[in-house]
Scaffold this active site. Structure first.
Site, PDB file in Angstrom:
ATOM      1  N   GLY A  62       0.848  -1.184   0.000  1.00 57.35           N
ATOM      2  CA  GLY A  62       0.000   0.000   0.000  1.00 57.35           C
ATOM      3  C   GLY A  62       0.881   1.231   0.000  1.00 57.35           C
ATOM      4  O   GLY A  62       2.112   1.125   0.066  1.00 57.35           O
ATOM      5  N   SER A  63       0.250   2.391  -0.088  1.00 61.77           N
ATOM      6  CA  SER A  63       1.061   3.606  -0.037  1.00 61.77           C
ATOM      7  C   SER A  63       0.254   4.765   0.514  1.00 61.77           C
ATOM      8  O   SER A  63      -0.967   4.703   0.613  1.00 61.77           O
ATOM      9  CB  SER A  63       1.576   3.943  -1.435  1.00 61.77           C
ATOM     10  OG  SER A  63       0.476   4.201  -2.279  1.00 61.77           O
ATOM     11  N   GLY A  64       0.946   5.812   0.889  1.00 62.37           N
ATOM     12  CA  GLY A  64       0.302   7.012   1.409  1.00 62.37           C
ATOM     13  C   GLY A  64       1.233   8.172   1.186  1.00 62.37           C
ATOM     14  O   GLY A  64       2.285   8.002   0.544  1.00 62.37           O
TER      15      GLY A  64
ATOM     16  N   PHE B 267       3.108   9.494   3.287  1.00 65.46           N
ATOM     17  CA  PHE B 267       4.344   9.289   4.060  1.00 65.46           C
ATOM     18  C   PHE B 267       5.380   8.501   3.248  1.00 65.46           C
ATOM     19  O   PHE B 267       6.562   8.571   3.486  1.00 65.46           O
ATOM     20  CB  PHE B 267       4.021   8.514   5.346  1.00 65.46           C
ATOM     21  CG  PHE B 267       3.394   7.181   5.063  1.00 65.46           C
ATOM     22  CD1 PHE B 267       4.191   6.062   4.852  1.00 65.46           C
ATOM     23  CD2 PHE B 267       2.007   7.043   4.957  1.00 65.46           C
ATOM     24  CE1 PHE B 267       3.620   4.839   4.551  1.00 65.46           C
ATOM     25  CE2 PHE B 267       1.451   5.814   4.654  1.00 65.46           C
ATOM     26  CZ  PHE B 267       2.251   4.716   4.454  1.00 65.46           C
TER      27      PHE B 267
ATOM     28  N   VAL C  94       4.138   1.083   1.981  1.00 65.10           N
ATOM     29  CA  VAL C  94       4.187  -0.067   2.884  1.00 65.10           C
ATOM     30  C   VAL C  94       4.667  -1.266   2.076  1.00 65.10           C
ATOM     31  O   VAL C  94       4.077  -1.601   1.057  1.00 65.10           O
ATOM     32  CB  VAL C  94       2.806  -0.350   3.515  1.00 65.10           C
ATOM     33  CG1 VAL C  94       2.865  -1.591   4.399  1.00 65.10           C
ATOM     34  CG2 VAL C  94       2.327   0.852   4.320  1.00 65.10           C
TER      35      VAL C  94
ATOM     36  N   LYS D 157       6.420   0.025   6.944  1.00 64.24           N
ATOM     37  CA  LYS D 157       6.046   1.358   6.506  1.00 64.24           C
ATOM     38  C   LYS D 157       7.352   2.127   6.285  1.00 64.24           C
ATOM     39  O   LYS D 157       8.091   2.383   7.237  1.00 64.24           O
ATOM     40  CB  LYS D 157       5.220   2.037   7.615  1.00 64.24           C
ATOM     41  CG  LYS D 157       4.077   2.858   7.092  1.00 64.24           C
ATOM     42  CD  LYS D 157       3.167   3.303   8.227  1.00 64.24           C
ATOM     43  CE  LYS D 157       1.875   3.823   7.656  1.00 64.24           C
ATOM     44  NZ  LYS D 157       0.890   4.198   8.668  1.00 64.24           N
TER      45      LYS D 157
ATOM     46  N   ASP E 283      -9.152   7.035  13.670  1.00 63.74           N
ATOM     47  CA  ASP E 283      -9.220   6.758  12.232  1.00 63.74           C
ATOM     48  C   ASP E 283      -9.748   5.342  12.004  1.00 63.74           C
ATOM     49  O   ASP E 283      -9.282   4.629  11.118  1.00 63.74           O
ATOM     50  CB  ASP E 283      -7.839   6.936  11.595  1.00 63.74           C
ATOM     51  CG  ASP E 283      -7.926   7.142  10.078  1.00 63.74           C
ATOM     52  OD1 ASP E 283      -9.048   7.191   9.542  1.00 63.74           O
ATOM     53  OD2 ASP E 283      -6.855   7.222   9.442  1.00 63.74           O
TER      54      ASP E 283
HETATM   55  P1  ADP Z   1      -2.209   5.392   5.848  1.00 61.04           P
HETATM   56  O1  ADP Z   1      -1.962   6.247   7.015  1.00 61.04           O
HETATM   57  O2  ADP Z   1      -1.593   5.887   4.592  1.00 61.04           O
HETATM   58  O3  ADP Z   1      -3.649   5.056   5.664  1.00 61.04           O
HETATM   59  P2  ADP Z   1      -1.905   2.621   6.651  1.00 61.04           P
HETATM   60  O4  ADP Z   1      -1.200   2.268   7.923  1.00 61.04           O
HETATM   61  O5  ADP Z   1      -3.375   2.505   6.672  1.00 61.04           O
HETATM   62  O6  ADP Z   1      -1.413   4.052   6.184  1.00 61.04           O
HETATM   63  O7  ADP Z   1      -1.312   1.669   5.509  1.00 61.04           O
HETATM   64  C1  ADP Z   1      -1.628   1.850   4.138  1.00 61.04           C
HETATM   65  C2  ADP Z   1      -1.871   0.520   3.451  1.00 61.04           C
HETATM   66  O8  ADP Z   1      -0.745  -0.341   3.573  1.00 61.04           O
HETATM   67  C3  ADP Z   1      -3.005  -0.261   4.051  1.00 61.04           C
HETATM   68  O9  ADP Z   1      -4.229   0.101   3.497  1.00 61.04           O
HETATM   69  C4  ADP Z   1      -2.641  -1.697   3.693  1.00 61.04           C
HETATM   70  O10 ADP Z   1      -3.023  -2.009   2.388  1.00 61.04           O
HETATM   71  C5  ADP Z   1      -1.134  -1.684   3.783  1.00 61.04           C
HETATM   72  N1  ADP Z   1      -0.703  -2.117   5.122  1.00 61.04           N
HETATM   73  C6  ADP Z   1      -0.436  -1.348   6.179  1.00 61.04           C
HETATM   74  N2  ADP Z   1      -0.094  -2.062   7.254  1.00 61.04           N
HETATM   75  C7  ADP Z   1      -0.139  -3.349   6.881  1.00 61.04           C
HETATM   76  C8  ADP Z   1       0.107  -4.596   7.543  1.00 61.04           C
HETATM   77  N3  ADP Z   1       0.469  -4.633   8.812  1.00 61.04           N
HETATM   78  N4  ADP Z   1      -0.059  -5.733   6.852  1.00 61.04           N
HETATM   79  C9  ADP Z   1      -0.449  -5.693   5.558  1.00 61.04           C
HETATM   80  N5  ADP Z   1      -0.680  -4.570   4.878  1.00 61.04           N
HETATM   81  C10 ADP Z   1      -0.529  -3.399   5.509  1.00 61.04           C
HETATM   82 MG    MG Z   2      -5.017   3.831   6.458  1.00 56.58          MG
END
Ligand code: ADP
Ligand code: MG
Length: 608
Positions: free
Chosen positions: A336-338, A340, A343, A360, A452
């Site tokens: 995933g990504s954001g 920041f 991931v 992350k 959140d």
């Molecule tokens: P943001 O603050 O950008 O929403 P998240 O912590 O929700 O960040 O992580 C973004 C994405 O990364 C998640 O939607 C998920 O798809 C993936 N991800 C994050 N943490 C995990 C994890 N522990 N295991 C698997 N995928 C993860």
């Molecule tokens: Mg999130």
């Protein structure tokens, strides 16, 4: 442990027929006077004792395989309370309607049954033995999976008993009984050649007697013409108290010395703590279970992620907030990504195991504020340890700042549900949302606000195991604070926020409860988008006018009621997570029988 009748004022627990009649006499013997008591013979069954024309009538109430309750020949009801309410309006075959409850005297506690504590202890023993869990992890396992566990135990518990010898011949049974001292009542149970039927061998006067254990069409076990029981172990416990036609009472177990050779129905999937077994050589290959008994649903406790990887004392010794880069392998695969950064998938090499992790990774060009944010997120996660919350493994400062977490391979709940609409039953969604409520109850108890909570931030380990994640906005409340006051506005998920969060920037667990309601709505609409076409400000006026989102098509009515209670405008009147979890649990236990009908074992049972 789960006794749905406890709250009923006319429920007496495990009293005998004559005690019941005594209570009814004392209460005046009026027509329609009734009480409810526990049935000794069937797990979860009751007896309804009723007065008519100065006579007593006792109706057994059976708990059906699908979890409903009914009086023989009558309609099924979802619980003992509903059943009694029904018969108070409609006699439907009884001598008369239930008119007046015979109330249990205030000084008399509900009498616990012989099997109550036994069953409770057995549940604990079973969880301890099968998953090597202790303490809080064991409690969480039991609360979140009680219906599945009870069922497993009911059908397989005898296999763990010292007196159970598996499939051995009658001659071998005798050899084992004669092999040491032979007191009267020494006994063993063995499986007969025809699978599924059992025999009891017992010593009396230095002679071995053999009895066939009958197994009737409805699945009950008994001695010929004896009392019938749901399980073999209950029958054995009963035969220790009453001979029921045997030459002697059962006393000492002839202990099976070979028990390790018999494969238990639920194998010891993985050992933890002292009995820790190292994973296979290939990193990451240790995720899936070695084997599951045919047809059994995966339980959260089967996954490595149920307990912290640091639950192993050897690993705990090595635990540090910052972990070494050389122990971390970062995969190119992006989860995933954001803003920041991204991931990524990876593997972390611990002392005696390799674990899959999600990492992350902070983009290097990010300014200090983003870095600080990630440090705060790490600081929160560092303080949490619950099976239904994604745990942090550690931080790593190398080519970038990296937050290393447990891996939840099945991804965000909303995406999972929208892509698997046809494969996931509503009961399965209930199970997952109950787990989320357990994780949130833990946060509430520890005085953390998530801020959140949304389906996108609930990650799945597998179809039956959810974890709360994304603590980017979370805060620890001070010991004396009821809420966190945000000084600056941020990029807030307004559609998930309670009115007081939006209007006064006040964040408490009650605000999280509102978000939980929205998350439930997302889950029960299988990944639908809340307040579809509305913009943030429109939502606010929509809510202020007293409107709420409609019930998603496949959402059960009691769940929608809870959802709406989570959307109580005034936070003082909104339920807490303690209450939310309890309501989720009650509903989940009442429906979970349907979840387990996915198992093969059920399909083979005759329909009732
Ligand atoms: P943001 O603050 O950008 O929403 P998240 O912590 O929700 O960040 O992580 C973004 C994405 O990364 C998640 O939607 C998920 O798809 C993936 N991800 C994050 N943490 C995990 C994890 N522990 N295991 C698997 N995928 C993860
Ligand atoms: Mg999130």
């Amino acid at each position: 442990m789960i006794e749905p009748a406890t709250e009923l004022p006319f429920f007496y627990g495990s009293i005998s027929r004559s005690e019941a009649e005594q209570h009814l006499k004392l209460a005046g013997m009026s027509d329609g006077l009734f009480l409810l008591r526990q049935c000794l013979r069937s797990l979860g069954g009751y007896v309804l004792s009723l007065v008519w024309n100065l006579e007593f009538y006792h109706y057994p109430v059976e708990k059906q395989l699908n979890g409903t309750y009914c009086i023989s020949g009558g309609k099924p009801h979802c619980g003992p309370a509903e059943l009694c309410e029904f018969y108070s309006k409609d006699a439907d075959g009884l001598v008369c309607t239930l008119r007046k409850p015979c109330l249990r005297p205030a000084d008399q506690a509900v009498k616990s049954g012989v099997f109550d504590s036994l069953r409770d202890n057995m549940l604990r023993e079973y969880v301890r033995h099968t998953w090597n869990l202790e303490g809080e992890a064991m409690e969480q396992a039991i609360i979140s999976q009680a219906p599945q566990l009870e069922k497993l135990i009911a059908t397989t518990a005898h296999e763990k008993m010292p007196w159970y010898h598996g499939k051995i011949s009658r001659t071998e049974g005798e050899r084992r009984l004669y092999s040491a001292s032979q007191p009267d009542g020494k006994f063993l149970v063995r499986e007969r050649d025809e699978s599924g039927t059992f025999a009891l061998s017992v010593m009396y006067g230095k002679t071995a007697y053999h009895y066939r254990i009958l197994h009737d069409k409805s699945g009950k076990y008994s001695m010929p013409e004896g009392t019938k029981f749901d399980t073999v172990w209950q029958l054995v416990e009963y035969l220790k108290m009453k001979p029921d036609g045997l030459v002697t009472l059962l006393r000492e177990a002839c202990v099976n010395q070979h028990s390790a050779n018999h494969t238990p129905a639920v194998p010891l999937v993985r050992a933890r703590g002292n009995g820790y077994t190292p994973p296979p050589e290939v990193p990451g290959a240790c995720k899936t279970l070695t084997s599951l008994p045919a047809g059994r649903q995966t339980l959260p406790m089967d996954s490595d992620e149920f307990v912290s990887p640091y639950a192993d004392p050897k690993e705990l010794q090595e635990k540090t907030l910052f972990i070494k880069r050389e122990k971390l392998m970062v995969d190119e695969v992006e989860l995933g990504s954001g803003n920041f950064g991204s991931v990524k998938k990876g593997v972390y090499k611990m002392k005696s195991k390799h674990i899959d992790v999600a990492i992350k990774v902070l983009k290097s060009e990010n300014e200090k504020a983003v870095r600080d944010e990630m440090m705060r997120e790490a600081d929160i996660m560092h303080q949490l340890d619950n099976p239904y919350i994604v745990r942090m493994i550690g931080l790593c400062q190398a080519e970038a700042l990296m937050l290393v977490m447990e891996m939840a391979p099945a991804g965000p709940l909303n995406k999972f549900l929208s892509s698997k609409k046809d494969q996931v039953a509503v009961e399965n969604v209930v199970e997952l949302m109950h787990q989320v409520s357990l994780g949130m109850k833990y946060l509430e108890e520890k005085n953390f606000v998530h801020r959140d909570l949304a389906a996108r931030n609930v990650l799945l380990v597998n179809q039956h195991y959810a974890k709360i994640s994304d603590f980017g906005l979370s805060k620890a409340l001070g010991a004396d604070d009821n809420y966190y006051k945000a000084r600056t506005l941020g990029k807030w998920p307004l559609k998930w926020y309670a009115p007081e969060c939006i209007n006064f920037h006040k964040f408490s667990s009650k605000g999280d409860v509102w978000s939980f309601g929205i998350t439930m709505w997302e889950a029960f609409s299988y990944g639908g988008k809340p307040y579809k076409k509305m913009k943030g400000p429109e939502v606010i006026s929509f809510l202020q006018a007293g409107n709420r989102m409609d019930r998603p098509a496949s959402c059960p009515e009691p769940i929608y009621e809870l959802m709406k209670d989570c959307w109580t405008y005034k936070y003082e009147e909104r339920p807490s997570f303690v209450q939310v979890e309890e309501r989720m649990r009650t509903y989940y236990y009442s429906t979970s029988k349907k979840v387990s009908t996915e198992t093969k074992e059920d399909e083979e049972k005759p329909a009732d």
